[in-house]
Enzyme design. Structure first.
Site, short mmCIF file in Angstrom:
data_model
loop_
_atom_site.label_atom_id
_atom_site.label_comp_id
_atom_site.label_asym_id
_atom_site.label_seq_id
_atom_site.Cartn_x
_atom_site.Cartn_y
_atom_site.Cartn_z
N LEU A 189 -14.02 -1.65 26.08
CA LEU A 189 -12.89 -1.45 26.97
C LEU A 189 -12.10 -2.72 27.23
O LEU A 189 -12.66 -3.81 27.32
CB LEU A 189 -13.37 -0.92 28.33
CG LEU A 189 -14.17 0.38 28.34
CD1 LEU A 189 -14.39 0.83 29.79
CD2 LEU A 189 -13.51 1.49 27.55
N HIS A 190 -10.79 -2.56 27.35
CA HIS A 190 -9.91 -3.64 27.78
C HIS A 190 -9.01 -3.09 28.88
O HIS A 190 -9.15 -1.92 29.28
CB HIS A 190 -9.10 -4.19 26.60
CG HIS A 190 -8.40 -3.12 25.80
ND1 HIS A 190 -7.34 -2.40 26.31
CD2 HIS A 190 -8.62 -2.63 24.55
CE1 HIS A 190 -6.93 -1.53 25.40
NE2 HIS A 190 -7.69 -1.64 24.33
N HIS B 2 -7.54 0.43 28.58
CA HIS B 2 -8.42 1.54 28.95
C HIS B 2 -8.55 1.63 30.48
O HIS B 2 -8.53 2.72 31.06
CB HIS B 2 -9.83 1.32 28.40
CG HIS B 2 -9.93 1.30 26.91
ND1 HIS B 2 -10.19 0.15 26.20
CD2 HIS B 2 -9.83 2.29 25.99
CE1 HIS B 2 -10.26 0.42 24.91
NE2 HIS B 2 -10.02 1.72 24.75
N GLY C 173 -3.12 6.30 25.71
CA GLY C 173 -2.24 5.14 25.81
C GLY C 173 -1.04 5.26 24.87
O GLY C 173 -1.15 5.76 23.76
N GLN D 272 -0.70 9.02 17.77
CA GLN D 272 -1.86 9.80 18.23
C GLN D 272 -1.47 10.66 19.44
O GLN D 272 -1.82 11.84 19.52
CB GLN D 272 -2.99 8.84 18.61
CG GLN D 272 -4.13 9.48 19.37
CD GLN D 272 -5.31 8.55 19.55
OE1 GLN D 272 -6.05 8.31 18.62
NE2 GLN D 272 -5.49 8.01 20.75
N ARG E 96 -9.43 -4.09 18.74
CA ARG E 96 -9.47 -4.81 17.46
C ARG E 96 -8.90 -6.22 17.56
O ARG E 96 -9.03 -6.98 16.60
CB ARG E 96 -8.72 -4.01 16.38
CG ARG E 96 -9.47 -2.74 15.95
CD ARG E 96 -8.81 -2.06 14.77
NE ARG E 96 -9.63 -1.01 14.20
CZ ARG E 96 -9.50 0.30 14.44
NH1 ARG E 96 -8.54 0.72 15.24
NH2 ARG E 96 -10.30 1.18 13.88
O1 PAF Z 1 -7.70 6.26 20.95
C1 PAF Z 1 -8.94 6.28 20.74
O2 PAF Z 1 -9.70 5.42 21.20
C2 PAF Z 1 -9.53 7.39 19.89
O3 PAF Z 1 -8.68 7.73 18.85
C3 PAF Z 1 -9.91 8.62 20.72
C4 PAF Z 1 -8.71 9.28 21.36
C5 PAF Z 1 -10.92 8.22 21.80
C6 PAF Z 1 -10.58 9.67 19.82
O4 PAF Z 1 -11.74 9.16 19.20
#
Ligand code: PAF
Length: 304
Positions: free
Chosen positions: A50-51, A54, A168, A174, A208
């Site tokens: 986590l950062h 999150h 996010g 996504q 990352r």
């Molecule tokens: O954004 C992420 O960290 C991932 O793609 C997620 C939404 C947790 C699905 O594994």
């Protein structure tokens, strides 16, 4: 108490612990009373490490929902064969402390076999332009990446049954794909997309970023500078081409060759000609040293 965080200046203090659950049935049972009482459930799906990005999602969930669930699962189906599944950064102990501090009630942290048992053969897929462009281009991560994301997120929605789920804006594609899945498959959940959280110099926070050596970390800020230049020039000159050209100059100055730098409709990800009419997503991806980074800006439509 400093926990040797990989993020400079990040101090972790103790607080109420989140309850950690590893099994689907165990989590459903834990959420049963809240569901029966009609309390709202917020879900923050994460792959851990986590950062502040999150944590901003966790805080939003805590502020808006009665019960907050965070999932902590490095989802193998969204990684390609040459991607960093094995080396993806992990630190569960620290993640649990941060989740507790942010007021998370339950952390769902299953092992791979819990979500993908032997013989698992299902997938949830958003087809078409949303998943075959930008990161979904087969020459890049490909549509299989998004199939992995939508499959695991659909499973999490079915397991947790959230009223609201938080994602996010940094992962703009996504978010667009998940919104389409929710719309098309009638998942009874509201999707909240929260602003990208940035380091002081503008670099978008990402798990990352830990792969960046100091010299590459210094260059990486060019991505956010490029996006700022794109927005500024596009608006000043009423021209997306001018914006993209300004962004390319910023990237070149930092010796960064983008995998892509594109302007698209922020909702459909279709190509766009001009600025009028709808929000435009300008998205960039680039390998900077050991880290593949993505970032984006949304340019709001010009009036008229
Ligand atoms: O954004 C992420 O960290 C991932 O793609 C997620 C939404 C947790 C699905 O594994």
């Amino acid at each position: 108490m400093n926990l040797d965080s990989p993020f400079p200046g990040d101090t972790v203090t103790t607080s109420a612990a989140a309850r950690v659950l590893r099994g689907v049935e165990e989590l459903r049972a834990a959420l049963g009373p809240a569901r029966r009482e009609g309390r709202t459930i917020g879900l923050v799906p994460t792959m851990g490490f986590l950062h502040e990005g999150h944590v901003s999602l966790l805080r939003a969930a805590r502020a808006e929902c009665d019960v907050v669930v965070m999932s902590l699962f490095v989802n193998p189906t969204q990684f390609g064969p040459n991607e960093d599944l094995d080396s993806y950064p992990r630190d569960e102990e620290r993640d649990l402390r941060l989740a507790g501090e942010a007021g998370v009630d339950f952390v769902f942290a299953p092992v791979v076999e819990e979500l993908y048992p032997d013989g698992f053969a299902a997938a949830v897929e958003v087809t078409g332009g949303l998943t075959s462009v930008l990161d979904g281009d087969p020459a890049r991560r490909g549509p299989g990446h998004f199939r992995g994301v939508t499959t695991v997120v659909a499973k999490l929605f079915n397991i947790v049954g959230p009223d609201v789920a938080y994602f996010g804006q940094k992962d703009a594609q996504q978010a667009a794909v998940i919104k389409r899945m929710v719309r098309d498959l009638d998942f009874p959940v509201r999707i909240e997309v929260m602003p990208t959280v940035r380091e002081e110099d503008g670099l978008a926070m990402s798990s990352r970023n830990v792969y960046l050596e100091p010299a590459d970390r210094a260059r990486a800020v060019a991505l956010s500078h490029a996006l700022a230049a794109a927005e500024q020039q596009a608006l000043a000159r009423d021209s997306l081409d001018a914006g993209l050209a300004a962004a390319r100059i910023e990237l070149a100055a930092a010796a960064i060759e983008p995998e892509y730098l594109e302007a698209r409709d922020a909702e459909t990800l279709e190509p766009v000609e001009g600025l009028a009419g709808r929000p435009i997503l300008v998205a960039v991806a680039a390998q900077v040293g050991g880290a593949r980074l993505i970032d984006n800006v949304v340019i709001e439509p010009l009036a008229g």
